[in-house]
Write an enzyme that holds these catalytic residues in place. Structure first.
Site, PDB file in Angstrom:
ATOM      1  N   LYS A 176      -0.054  11.162 -60.282  1.00 24.28           N
ATOM      2  CA  LYS A 176      -0.815   9.140 -60.054  1.00 24.28           C
ATOM      3  C   LYS A 176       0.366   8.797 -58.875  1.00 24.28           C
ATOM      4  O   LYS A 176       2.100   9.159 -59.341  1.00 24.28           O
ATOM      5  CB  LYS A 176       0.130   8.718 -61.515  1.00 24.28           C
ATOM      6  N   GLY A 229      11.064   9.031 -59.292  1.00 20.66           N
ATOM      7  CA  GLY A 229      11.898   7.804 -58.860  1.00 20.66           C
ATOM      8  C   GLY A 229      13.026   7.733 -59.645  1.00 20.66           C
ATOM      9  O   GLY A 229      14.162   7.641 -59.151  1.00 20.66           O
ATOM     10  N   GLU A 251      13.963  13.156 -61.740  1.00 22.19           N
ATOM     11  CA  GLU A 251      14.065  13.758 -60.795  1.00 22.19           C
ATOM     12  C   GLU A 251      14.077  11.828 -60.270  1.00 22.19           C
ATOM     13  O   GLU A 251      13.839  11.361 -59.672  1.00 22.19           O
ATOM     14  CB  GLU A 251      13.670  14.315 -59.821  1.00 22.19           C
ATOM     15  N   CYS A 285      16.865  10.063 -51.309  1.00 23.39           N
ATOM     16  CA  CYS A 285      17.633  10.932 -52.723  1.00 23.39           C
ATOM     17  C   CYS A 285      19.132  11.437 -52.508  1.00 23.39           C
ATOM     18  O   CYS A 285      19.549  10.907 -52.824  1.00 23.39           O
ATOM     19  CB  CYS A 285      16.987  10.764 -53.948  1.00 23.39           C
ATOM     20  N   GLU A 386      22.848   3.249 -55.912  1.00 23.49           N
ATOM     21  CA  GLU A 386      22.215   3.689 -55.333  1.00 23.49           C
ATOM     22  C   GLU A 386      21.804   2.278 -54.723  1.00 23.49           C
ATOM     23  O   GLU A 386      20.878   1.311 -55.507  1.00 23.49           O
ATOM     24  CB  GLU A 386      20.687   3.902 -55.514  1.00 23.49           C
TER      25      GLU A 386
HETATM   26  P1  ADP Z   1      10.509   2.622 -56.615  1.00 20.60           P
HETATM   27  O1  ADP Z   1      11.524   1.407 -56.590  1.00 20.60           O
HETATM   28  O2  ADP Z   1      11.478   3.575 -55.556  1.00 20.60           O
HETATM   29  O3  ADP Z   1       9.120   2.687 -55.566  1.00 20.60           O
HETATM   30  P2  ADP Z   1      10.114   3.396 -58.996  1.00 20.60           P
HETATM   31  O4  ADP Z   1      10.718   4.130 -60.275  1.00 20.60           O
HETATM   32  O5  ADP Z   1       9.585   1.909 -58.878  1.00 20.60           O
HETATM   33  O6  ADP Z   1      10.809   4.002 -57.209  1.00 20.60           O
HETATM   34  O7  ADP Z   1       8.576   4.035 -58.405  1.00 20.60           O
HETATM   35  C1  ADP Z   1       8.271   5.577 -59.233  1.00 20.60           C
HETATM   36  C2  ADP Z   1       6.835   5.936 -59.344  1.00 20.60           C
HETATM   37  O8  ADP Z   1       6.895   5.953 -60.783  1.00 20.60           O
HETATM   38  C3  ADP Z   1       5.755   5.274 -58.658  1.00 20.60           C
HETATM   39  O9  ADP Z   1       4.884   6.559 -59.248  1.00 20.60           O
HETATM   40  C4  ADP Z   1       5.363   4.102 -59.538  1.00 20.60           C
HETATM   41  O10 ADP Z   1       4.849   3.813 -59.297  1.00 20.60           O
HETATM   42  C5  ADP Z   1       6.175   5.032 -60.782  1.00 20.60           C
HETATM   43  N1  ADP Z   1       6.163   4.180 -62.189  1.00 20.60           N
HETATM   44  C6  ADP Z   1       7.368   2.589 -61.688  1.00 20.60           C
HETATM   45  N2  ADP Z   1       7.111   2.226 -62.793  1.00 20.60           N
HETATM   46  C7  ADP Z   1       6.717   3.525 -63.993  1.00 20.60           C
HETATM   47  C8  ADP Z   1       6.786   2.809 -65.311  1.00 20.60           C
HETATM   48  N3  ADP Z   1       6.866   2.147 -66.560  1.00 20.60           N
HETATM   49  N4  ADP Z   1       5.913   3.710 -65.983  1.00 20.60           N
HETATM   50  C9  ADP Z   1       5.802   5.042 -65.503  1.00 20.60           C
HETATM   51  N5  ADP Z   1       5.519   5.388 -63.661  1.00 20.60           N
HETATM   52  C10 ADP Z   1       5.878   4.252 -62.955  1.00 20.60           C
END
Ligand code: ADP
Length: 500
Positions: A176, A229, A251, A285, A386
């Site tokens: 995903k 993320g 990470e 990061c 951050e």
């Molecule tokens: P950023 O702010 O850098 O986009 P995120 O942590 O929001 O970082 O996103 C990193 C990844 O995690 C993306 O693929 C995003 O779609 C996914 N993501 C965001 N929220 C969720 C969640 N509640 N559960 C699973 N995956 C998520």
């Protein structure tokens, strides 16, 4: 790509989301330029992908590791052939300048070659038994279906860090990718298909985090999650995986620092700070958003860095004269600017930047002017949280001990660097800096794939990617005992025997 948004790859077929939803990916350099339309997946799509991955698992696991490795080697060659096209696609979809995009693709190529080599490497160890005629061994085994949730800032490299070890070990995958870079995920999976990945071994579901991402975390068919993320989302995923007894590798964020001592080569340190703070528009990061500078050299360092920063050219990353591209989207642009307001209110002194670029033509995109604060103090929010944008700040230190203490005083521990000409200072830094990655006389960004990558404290949960432990997150250890004695006696282990 089809206009029907058939961007999910499930069980060897490109399909649309079952509910039919779609979303757009746009070029952050000109947000009215649509890169593509993608499937907006939900739980039913993720479950279909997980079922396909489960079905493919037994045969893939049994395929000899060198045969799995051969597919990764082919993927490396295809990525090499397409490096230029994929790099251009990356610059268009997420904004980083072309040379950096090329570096991103190169990391995936290197990772594929490196991990493919593990296909012919020892996969465990032979261990002596305390009993006669007993054979003992411990070997790595795959776990099953691995769920990969990835960010947009390294849209080819990060999926490769996670996917190649998982595949080499014999796992199958549900991938995903970030909603900002689905086009690159499609390209990545197309390359693997061409490399010969069997049906169902790699499955792609495009979509949003709280829909498709959350469904990957929840799926009962996916026992392992690897996430890169934000700390906020990672914390939630780790908590949920704890309840579900899933293995999870996170990470997360960083609040990386460069320490510049008074004996440092200032020219070298300024170049390192410029790259660490503003490379990828500060959206790594490992970006350095704290510059801890000895008071004897602070004004020389600050003035040289400010001059170089003002000379950076903002623009479309496809233009070879561009130094700094756009940030990923409007939401992030506003968040970065919000932090600059926080820094001002906290009393840090803005010496350059600090604005959303609104003049044409850059105003059509998501550009933020490279920003430096002086007189930042360690406890300020801008020195602790951050920002993930082209914003850095200078903190004065008056001794090595003080500088090391400040460097370590955040909740994160990804990448810390120290510039010095004194070997004793360098070794103190290597010992004392609390981070997964420590650099001496080098920028905070620049990890090589044959070393472990990851951080201490809230940067992660104890896992590492890349390096020789890349396979740890997606494998179990199996200990094996075989009795080859011709005697019919029961010989037990760990039982006290009384000799008469
Ligand atoms: P950023 O702010 O850098 O986009 P995120 O942590 O929001 O970082 O996103 C990193 C990844 O995690 C993306 O693929 C995003 O779609 C996914 N993501 C965001 N929220 C969720 C969640 N509640 N559960 C699973 N995956 C998520």
């Amino acid at each position: 790509m089809s206009h029907e948004a058939k961007t999910n790859y499930i069980g060897g077929k490109w399909t649309a989301a079952q509910a039919g939803g779609t979303f757009k990916s746009v070029n952050p350099a000109r947000t009215n330029e649509v890169i593509g339309v993608f499937a907006r997946s939900h739980r039913e799509d993720v479950e279909a992908a997980a079922a396909a991955a489960q079905a493919a698992y037994p045969a893939w696991r049994r395929l000899p590791a060198p045969a799995r490795a051969a597919i990764l080697s082919r993927a490396a060659r295809l990525l090499e052939e397409r490096k230029d096209a994929i790099s251009r696609q990356m610059t268009r979809e997420m904004g980083k300048v072309l040379t950096e995009a090329r570096g991103d693709v190169q990391e995936a190529i290197d990772m594929a070659h490196y991990i493919a080599a593990f296909g012919r490497m020892p996969n465990g160890s032979l261990v002596p038994s305390e009993r006669a005629d007993i054979f003992c061994a411990a070997k790595r085994v795959p776990i099953g279906v691995v769920g990969l949730i990835t960010p947009w800032n390294f849209p080819i490299a990060i999926p490769s860090w996670k996917m190649f070890p998982a595949l080499l070990a014999g796992n199958t995958v549900v991938f995903k990718p970030a909603e900002d870079t689905p086009g690159l995920a499609v390209t990545f999976v197309e390359t693997l298909i061409e490399a010969g990945i069997p049906t169902g071994v790699v499955n792609l579901v495009t979509g949003f985090g709280d829909e498709a991402g959350a469904a990957v975390v929840e799926s009962g068919a996916i026992p392992v999650i690897s996430f890169t993320g934000s700390t906020e989302v990672g914390r939630r995923i780790a908590a949920r995986c704890g309840q579900l007894m899933k293995r999870v590798s996170c990470e997360l964020g960083g609040k990386n620092a460069i320490v510049v001592m008074d004996d440092a080569d200032i020219e070298l340190a300024v170049k390192g700070a410029l790259w660490s703070a503003f490379g990828t528009s500060g959206q790594r990061c490992t970006a350095a958003s704290r510059l801890i500078v000895h008071r004897h050299v602070r004004s020389a360092f600050r003035d040289a860095l400010a001059d170089r920063t003002r000379a950076l050219r903002l623009g479309d990353g496809l233009d070879p004269s561009t130094d700094v591209g756009p940030v990923i989207n409007r939401r992030q642009l506003d968040r970065i600017h919000g932090y600059v307001d926080v820094g001002r209110a906290e009393g840090a002194r803005l010496i350059t930047g600090g604005a959303i670029v609104s003049d044409d033509p850059l105003g059509e995109g998501c550009y933020y002017s490279p920003t430096i604060f002086d007189e930042m103090r360690p406890a300020m929010r801008i020195a602790q949280e951050e920002i993930f944008g082209p914003v850095t700040g200078i903190i004065e230190a008056d001794s090595l001990d003080g500088a090391l203490r400040i460097a370590n005083e955040t909740g994160y521990g990804l990448s810390l660097s120290l510039y010095t000409a004194d070997v004793r200072t360098a070794f103190r830094a290597m010992e004392e800096l609390d981070a997964g990655i420590v650099y001496v006389n080098l920028p905070t960004s620049g990890a090589e794939i044959q070393l472990p990558f990851g951080g201490t404290k809230q940067t992660g949960n104890g896992h590492r990617e890349a390096g020789w432990m890349a396979m740890d997150y997606c494998t179990e250890w199996k200990s094996i005992y075989v009795n080859y004695s011709s005697s019919a006696d029961l010989v037990r282990a760990q039982i006290d025997t009384v000799e008469n």
